[in-house]
Structure formats: C-alpha cells, structure tokens
Design a protein around this motif. Structure first.
Motif, PDB file in Angstrom:
ATOM      1  N   GLY A 128       0.781  -1.243   0.000  1.00  0.00           N
ATOM      2  CA  GLY A 128       0.000   0.000   0.000  1.00  0.00           C
ATOM      3  C   GLY A 128       0.808   1.285   0.000  1.00  0.00           C
ATOM      4  O   GLY A 128       0.355   2.293   0.549  1.00  0.00           O
ATOM      5  N   SER A 131      -0.916   3.727  -2.368  1.00  0.00           N
ATOM      6  CA  SER A 131      -2.210   4.046  -1.726  1.00  0.00           C
ATOM      7  C   SER A 131      -1.986   5.067  -0.614  1.00  0.00           C
ATOM      8  O   SER A 131      -2.737   6.045  -0.478  1.00  0.00           O
ATOM      9  N   ARG A 132      -0.941   4.866   0.186  1.00  0.00           N
ATOM     10  CA  ARG A 132      -0.646   5.775   1.298  1.00  0.00           C
ATOM     11  C   ARG A 132      -0.358   7.192   0.788  1.00  0.00           C
ATOM     12  O   ARG A 132      -0.846   8.180   1.348  1.00  0.00           O
ATOM     13  N   LEU A 135      -3.587   8.743  -0.367  1.00  0.00           N
ATOM     14  CA  LEU A 135      -4.496   9.058   0.739  1.00  0.00           C
ATOM     15  C   LEU A 135      -3.979  10.210   1.600  1.00  0.00           C
ATOM     16  O   LEU A 135      -4.759  11.038   2.078  1.00  0.00           O
ATOM     17  N   GLU A 136      -2.665  10.273   1.805  1.00  0.00           N
ATOM     18  CA  GLU A 136      -2.100  11.422   2.546  1.00  0.00           C
ATOM     19  C   GLU A 136      -2.392  12.717   1.790  1.00  0.00           C
ATOM     20  O   GLU A 136      -2.727  13.730   2.381  1.00  0.00           O
ATOM     21  N   GLY A 164      -1.998  -3.670   2.208  1.00  0.00           N
ATOM     22  CA  GLY A 164      -2.384  -2.333   2.690  1.00  0.00           C
ATOM     23  C   GLY A 164      -1.828  -1.927   4.040  1.00  0.00           C
ATOM     24  O   GLY A 164      -2.289  -0.933   4.616  1.00  0.00           O
ATOM     25  N   VAL A 167      -0.999   1.728   5.055  1.00  0.00           N
ATOM     26  CA  VAL A 167      -2.055   2.746   5.217  1.00  0.00           C
ATOM     27  C   VAL A 167      -2.603   2.694   6.640  1.00  0.00           C
ATOM     28  O   VAL A 167      -3.254   1.722   7.021  1.00  0.00           O
ATOM     29  N   HIS A 171      -6.187   7.103   7.866  1.00  0.00           N
ATOM     30  CA  HIS A 171      -6.299   7.561   6.478  1.00  0.00           C
ATOM     31  C   HIS A 171      -7.236   6.677   5.652  1.00  0.00           C
ATOM     32  O   HIS A 171      -7.210   6.739   4.424  1.00  0.00           O
ATOM     33  N   ARG A 172      -8.056   5.877   6.323  1.00  0.00           N
ATOM     34  CA  ARG A 172      -8.854   4.917   5.549  1.00  0.00           C
ATOM     35  C   ARG A 172     -10.262   5.408   5.201  1.00  0.00           C
ATOM     36  O   ARG A 172     -10.977   4.744   4.460  1.00  0.00           O
ATOM     37  N   TRP A 175     -10.954   5.759   1.531  1.00  0.00           N
ATOM     38  CA  TRP A 175     -10.422   4.632   0.759  1.00  0.00           C
ATOM     39  C   TRP A 175     -11.443   3.518   0.606  1.00  0.00           C
ATOM     40  O   TRP A 175     -12.051   3.089   1.583  1.00  0.00           O
ATOM     41  N   TYR A 177     -11.269  -0.327  -0.772  1.00  0.00           N
ATOM     42  CA  TYR A 177     -10.422  -1.419  -1.271  1.00  0.00           C
ATOM     43  C   TYR A 177     -11.330  -2.464  -1.924  1.00  0.00           C
ATOM     44  O   TYR A 177     -12.264  -2.962  -1.288  1.00  0.00           O
TER      45      TYR A 177
END
Ligand SMILES: C[S@@+](CC[C@H](N)C(=O)[O-])C[C@H]1O[C@@H](n2cnc3c(N)ncnc32)[C@H](O)[C@@H]1O
Length: 270
Positions: A128, A131-132, A135-136, A164, A167, A171-172, A175, A177
C-alpha cells in the motif's frame, strides 16, 4: 541454461495450477495472461530527464516544487513504519512484485496534491505504498476518494496479511479497497464512477493487462486527467496505448533506483 529455463517453466505451471485450485475464478484469468506474455517484448524509450518540471507544468504547479521535500519525509516515514513491524520493503520483496519506487511515489504525491482530484483509481496495492501517498495527499486536500482494485498475491498466500499495511487507520475513510483482479473488478467500478481524474496502474505488469486497464480508464478519464503507469519498459503495453491515442501527451520517467521506467499520460496538459 536449458534446465534453468525448464525449471522456471515447471515452477510457473505448478504455481498456476495452485492458483487454479485455490481460487478458480481468478486463477482461470491468469491463463490468457500467461499465454500473452510469450508475445511480449521490452521497449526502449527515450527517457525525459526533466520529467518533474514538465509534469508540474502540465499540472499548472510551480517548479521547483515545495512538496518534493514533504514527499521525501513521507517516504522515510513509510519505510520506518514497515521496518518497525518487521516487514520487508523494496524491489521484489512482495513475491515477484515490488513496493513503489520513490520517484513514482513522488509523482503520485505531486499529481494528487496539485490536481486536487475528486476520483482516484489505482490497481495493485500490495503493502500500500502508492495508496498511502494518494491518501495522505487527499487528506491534505480535504477532498477526494481513492478506489483500489487489488488481487492479493495469487501464489504466495502468506503475503496476503500484509495487504495495505502501509495505510494507517487514520487515512482509511477516503479509501475503498476492492478485492479481485482488474479484469474482473475494474469494468463494474468504472460503470459506477462518472469520471476518473487520476489513475495509478501498479498491478500485473503485462502488456495485455496494462493495455486493458489504460483503455478502460481512457474512456472515462476527465478532461485534465492523468494516468501514472508503472513498469512500462518490460513490455509494449504503454507504447501500444500511446500509439492508439495520438492526442495524449506522455512522459517517460526513470525510477530513482535506475532499475525501471514509469510512464505518465495526460489528455490535456495545461
Ligand atoms: C507491484 S505490486 C503493487 C505495489 C504497490 N502499488 C506499492 O505502491 O507498493 C502489485 C500488486 O498487484 C496485485 N495484482 C497482481 N495481479 C493483479 C491483477 N490482475 N489485478 C489487480 N491486482 C493484481 C499483486 O498481488 C500486488 O498486490
């Protein structure tokens, strides 16, 4: 040499048979990928050494970019967090797959921060890292959502509990998935989303799969939309798509570790 090749073939067939038994629905989709991969060839691209200033020009953002330092800090934080949990990180540490390279992560970071997308789609999550970064950046923007389509490692099931992990819970909320291959999951997801503003391809790096994902996303990419496509030099998928989409502008970017290339494609750079 011959026996090494034969052993690899045998290993491939054995792993495919294992995937077919444990997950027939996804395993069967790996068969045409395996066949198509025999027709792949590496592509020699001219690298854009000034890809970062050019990307910022496309995004209408200043260069030098003040966010570059923050990207480096976030990169080091992610590595430290994974190390603290005793997890591996880097090239080929997630089965045959790799965590994102710092240059791709930086491109993702700046694209999302500067473009302020409402809809981001990525394929391929593994631990992830990309993804991180998405999302940040979305959290910083205070808007936008990430949909990630990911088939957990089809052959090495022990890696699945690492999906993941980069993450954090905080921060989810932005998101979603979606578990499964992009072939199976992406078309339905794209029917639900009117438009995609940013797309990150980091799933199965075959020509067939890259072309499939880029063609599907290309149909719904927003007017200023950007696609970031990892690992483009080992097969002809990205080159095929750009040839068929002459109006798109592209950047060919070297990874920071010098071991690969990723591509960036944009319909209407500013
Ligand atoms: C290169 S890794 C992703 C790295 C990740 N983006 C990062 O930043 O560290 C590839 C991921 O895609 C998954 N994958 C493999 N085939 C896939 C497919 N057909 N569709 C979606 N995901 C796939 C792999 O299991 C793995 O989780």
């Amino acid at each position: 040499m011959g026996s090494v090749f034969r052993n690899e073939q045998v290993d491939r067939v054995r792993r495919l048979a294992g995937a077919l038994v444990t997950d027939p629905l996804e395993g069967v989709r790996l068969v045409p990928e395996g066949i198509a991969s025999y027709f792949e060839h590496p592509v020699e691209y001219d690298v854009d050494s000034a890809w970062e200033p050019r990307l910022h020009q496309w995004l209408g953002a200043p260069w030098p970019c003040p966010e570059r330092d923050r990207s480096r800090e976030l990169w080091e934080t992610v590595i430290a967090e994974l190390e603290e949990r005793g997890l591996a990180f880097g090239r080929h540490t997630y089965g045959q797959y790799s965590d994102a390279d710092a240059a791709l992560a930086r491109a993702v970071w700046c694209t999302v921060l500067h473009l302020r997308p409402a809809v981001v789609v990525e394929t391929g999550v593994a631990r992830g890292v990309t993804s991180r970064f998405v999302l940040e950046a979305l959290t910083r923007n205070g808007e936008g959502h990430l949909w990630s389509v990911d088939l957990p490692h089809p052959f090495e099931r022990a890696l699945r509990n690492q999906t993941g992990v980069a993450v954090p819970e905080t921060h989810r909320s932005r998101w979603s998935y979606i578990e499964g291959s992009s072939r199976r999951r992406l078309p339905r997801l794209l029917r639900q989303l009117d438009q995609v503003d940013v797309f990150v391809h980091d799933s199965l790096h075959t020509a067939r799969n890259t072309r499939f994902e880029m063609e599907r996303i290309g149909r719904v990419l927003g007017p200023r939309g950007v696609m970031l496509v990892d690992d483009i030099s080992t097969h002809q998928g990205f080159a095929d798509w750009t040839r068929k989409t002459p109006r798109a502008r592209t950047l060919i970017c070297p990874t920071d570790d010098g071991e690969g290339l990723f591509g960036i494609a944009c319909k209407n750079p500013s």
